[in-house]
Motif scaffolding. Structure first.
Motif, PDB file in Angstrom:
ATOM      1  N   LEU A  30       3.495 -13.199   2.446  1.00 26.86           N
ATOM      2  CA  LEU A  30       4.131 -12.744   1.118  1.00 26.86           C
ATOM      3  C   LEU A  30       3.678 -11.656   0.532  1.00 26.86           C
ATOM      4  O   LEU A  30       4.270 -10.913  -0.020  1.00 26.86           O
ATOM      5  N   GLY A  31       2.208 -11.789   0.407  1.00 27.28           N
ATOM      6  CA  GLY A  31       1.605 -10.504  -0.300  1.00 27.28           C
ATOM      7  C   GLY A  31       1.657  -9.270   0.509  1.00 27.28           C
ATOM      8  O   GLY A  31       1.909  -8.168   0.032  1.00 27.28           O
ATOM      9  N   ARG A  32       1.815  -9.238   1.828  1.00 25.55           N
ATOM     10  CA  ARG A  32       2.132  -8.080   2.499  1.00 25.55           C
ATOM     11  C   ARG A  32       3.543  -7.551   2.114  1.00 25.55           C
ATOM     12  O   ARG A  32       3.753  -6.512   2.161  1.00 25.55           O
ATOM     13  N   TRP A  33       4.589  -8.685   2.376  1.00 25.04           N
ATOM     14  CA  TRP A  33       5.877  -8.063   2.006  1.00 25.04           C
ATOM     15  C   TRP A  33       5.843  -7.632   0.455  1.00 25.04           C
ATOM     16  O   TRP A  33       6.811  -6.680   0.256  1.00 25.04           O
ATOM     17  N   ILE A  34       5.439  -8.206  -0.468  1.00 24.40           N
ATOM     18  CA  ILE A  34       5.356  -7.926  -1.716  1.00 24.40           C
ATOM     19  C   ILE A  34       4.646  -6.306  -1.768  1.00 24.40           C
ATOM     20  O   ILE A  34       5.168  -5.378  -2.575  1.00 24.40           O
ATOM     21  N   GLY A  35       3.657  -6.169  -1.287  1.00 16.52           N
ATOM     22  CA  GLY A  35       2.945  -4.922  -1.010  1.00 16.52           C
ATOM     23  C   GLY A  35       3.819  -3.686  -0.638  1.00 16.52           C
ATOM     24  O   GLY A  35       3.926  -2.531  -0.959  1.00 16.52           O
ATOM     25  N   LEU A  36       4.716  -4.350   0.527  1.00 14.44           N
ATOM     26  CA  LEU A  36       5.546  -2.999   1.221  1.00 14.44           C
ATOM     27  C   LEU A  36       6.655  -2.755   0.304  1.00 14.44           C
ATOM     28  O   LEU A  36       7.161  -1.602   0.179  1.00 14.44           O
ATOM     29  N   LYS A  37       7.287  -3.716  -0.530  1.00 19.67           N
ATOM     30  CA  LYS A  37       8.068  -3.697  -1.662  1.00 19.67           C
ATOM     31  C   LYS A  37       7.851  -2.726  -2.823  1.00 19.67           C
ATOM     32  O   LYS A  37       8.436  -1.855  -3.210  1.00 19.67           O
ATOM     33  N   LEU A  38       6.299  -2.675  -3.027  1.00 19.46           N
ATOM     34  CA  LEU A  38       5.674  -1.694  -4.017  1.00 19.46           C
ATOM     35  C   LEU A  38       5.557  -0.499  -3.396  1.00 19.46           C
ATOM     36  O   LEU A  38       4.838   0.365  -4.310  1.00 19.46           O
ATOM     37  N   LEU A  40       2.728  -0.356  -1.263  1.00 14.45           N
ATOM     38  CA  LEU A  40       1.542  -0.397  -1.199  1.00 14.45           C
ATOM     39  C   LEU A  40       1.392  -1.118   0.380  1.00 14.45           C
ATOM     40  O   LEU A  40       1.044  -2.242   0.549  1.00 14.45           O
ATOM     41  N   ASP A  41       1.391  -0.271   1.328  1.00 19.04           N
ATOM     42  CA  ASP A  41       1.017  -0.536   2.887  1.00 19.04           C
ATOM     43  C   ASP A  41      -0.285  -0.831   3.203  1.00 19.04           C
ATOM     44  O   ASP A  41      -1.000   0.225   3.292  1.00 19.04           O
ATOM     45  N   ALA A  42      -0.826  -1.703   3.371  1.00 17.56           N
ATOM     46  CA  ALA A  42      -2.082  -2.024   3.786  1.00 17.56           C
ATOM     47  C   ALA A  42      -2.420  -1.311   4.964  1.00 17.56           C
ATOM     48  O   ALA A  42      -3.722  -0.976   5.430  1.00 17.56           O
ATOM     49  N   PHE A  43      -1.446  -1.169   6.021  1.00 16.78           N
ATOM     50  CA  PHE A  43      -1.652  -0.288   7.349  1.00 16.78           C
ATOM     51  C   PHE A  43      -1.058   1.017   7.389  1.00 16.78           C
ATOM     52  O   PHE A  43      -0.684   1.555   8.404  1.00 16.78           O
ATOM     53  N   GLY A  44      -1.056   1.479   6.349  1.00 14.76           N
ATOM     54  CA  GLY A  44      -0.453   2.895   6.142  1.00 14.76           C
ATOM     55  C   GLY A  44      -1.282   4.167   7.065  1.00 14.76           C
ATOM     56  O   GLY A  44      -2.367   3.839   7.394  1.00 14.76           O
ATOM     57  N   PRO A  45      -0.460   5.057   7.465  1.00 13.19           N
ATOM     58  CA  PRO A  45      -1.017   6.117   8.229  1.00 13.19           C
ATOM     59  C   PRO A  45      -2.356   6.929   7.806  1.00 13.19           C
ATOM     60  O   PRO A  45      -2.627   7.784   8.239  1.00 13.19           O
ATOM     61  N   ARG A  51      -3.665   3.212  -2.122  1.00 16.69           N
ATOM     62  CA  ARG A  51      -2.413   2.400  -1.967  1.00 16.69           C
ATOM     63  C   ARG A  51      -2.708   1.335  -0.896  1.00 16.69           C
ATOM     64  O   ARG A  51      -2.406   0.402  -0.858  1.00 16.69           O
ATOM     65  N   GLU A  52      -3.410   1.670   0.139  1.00 14.79           N
ATOM     66  CA  GLU A  52      -3.870   0.924   1.297  1.00 14.79           C
ATOM     67  C   GLU A  52      -4.796  -0.022   0.636  1.00 14.79           C
ATOM     68  O   GLU A  52      -4.623  -1.418   1.001  1.00 14.79           O
ATOM     69  N   ILE A  53      -5.741   0.064  -0.149  1.00 13.40           N
ATOM     70  CA  ILE A  53      -6.738  -0.909  -0.698  1.00 13.40           C
ATOM     71  C   ILE A  53      -5.707  -1.836  -1.413  1.00 13.40           C
ATOM     72  O   ILE A  53      -6.175  -3.070  -1.312  1.00 13.40           O
ATOM     73  N   PHE A  54      -5.101  -1.385  -2.367  1.00 15.37           N
ATOM     74  CA  PHE A  54      -4.084  -2.549  -3.093  1.00 15.37           C
ATOM     75  C   PHE A  54      -3.298  -3.323  -2.384  1.00 15.37           C
ATOM     76  O   PHE A  54      -3.033  -4.491  -2.456  1.00 15.37           O
ATOM     77  N   GLY A  60      -4.988 -10.549   0.438  1.00 19.68           N
ATOM     78  CA  GLY A  60      -6.011 -11.218   0.272  1.00 19.68           C
ATOM     79  C   GLY A  60      -5.735 -12.178  -0.895  1.00 19.68           C
ATOM     80  O   GLY A  60      -5.930 -13.652  -0.733  1.00 19.68           O
ATOM     81  N   VAL A  61      -4.972 -11.793  -1.873  1.00 17.36           N
ATOM     82  CA  VAL A  61      -4.642 -12.832  -2.932  1.00 17.36           C
ATOM     83  C   VAL A  61      -3.504 -13.610  -2.603  1.00 17.36           C
ATOM     84  O   VAL A  61      -3.769 -14.862  -2.856  1.00 17.36           O
ATOM     85  N   GLY A  62      -2.450 -13.252  -1.802  1.00 13.64           N
ATOM     86  CA  GLY A  62      -1.641 -14.051  -1.403  1.00 13.64           C
ATOM     87  C   GLY A  62      -2.137 -15.082  -0.545  1.00 13.64           C
ATOM     88  O   GLY A  62      -1.744 -16.330  -0.611  1.00 13.64           O
ATOM     89  N   GLY A  63      -2.887 -14.807   0.268  1.00 13.75           N
ATOM     90  CA  GLY A  63      -3.633 -15.772   1.172  1.00 13.75           C
ATOM     91  C   GLY A  63      -4.636 -16.792   0.613  1.00 13.75           C
ATOM     92  O   GLY A  63      -4.539 -18.166   0.725  1.00 13.75           O
TER      93      GLY A  63
END
Length: 83
Positions: A30-38, A40-45, A51-54, A60-63
């Motif tokens: 869920l945290g990953r999905w919210i990040g992508l919607k905002l 904030l791609d954790a695995f960005g290029p 943006r990746e750190i957030f 982490g907050v979701g988990g």
């Protein structure tokens, strides 16, 4: 003098462990999905910019939130485990 609580049965503790594992994964997704919607791609290029750190922070907050939710459910249903 406080009364000593008996240890919880293994079956109940197994329910706690499974619930924490499942809700950790669900919360992280869920945290990953919210990040992508905002955006904030954790695995960005682009390496590890803000943006990746957030994005990582949201995962982490979701988990962690999922684990806490499972623990609250267990405590309400069975009481706090000893120890």
């Amino acid at each position: 003098m406080s009364q000593q609580q008996a240890p919880h049965p293994v079956g109940q503790l197994l329910k706690l462990g499974v619930a924490q594992a499942v809700l950790f994964v669900a919360g992280a997704l869920l945290g990953r999905w919210i990040g992508l919607k905002l955006g904030l791609d954790a695995f960005g290029p682009n390496g590890y910019g803000n943006r990746e750190i957030f994005g990582i922070l949201l995962i982490g907050v979701g988990g962690g939130g999922g684990v806490q939710l499972a623990r609250a459910w267990y405590d309400r249903k069975y009481g706090k485990p000893r120890g």
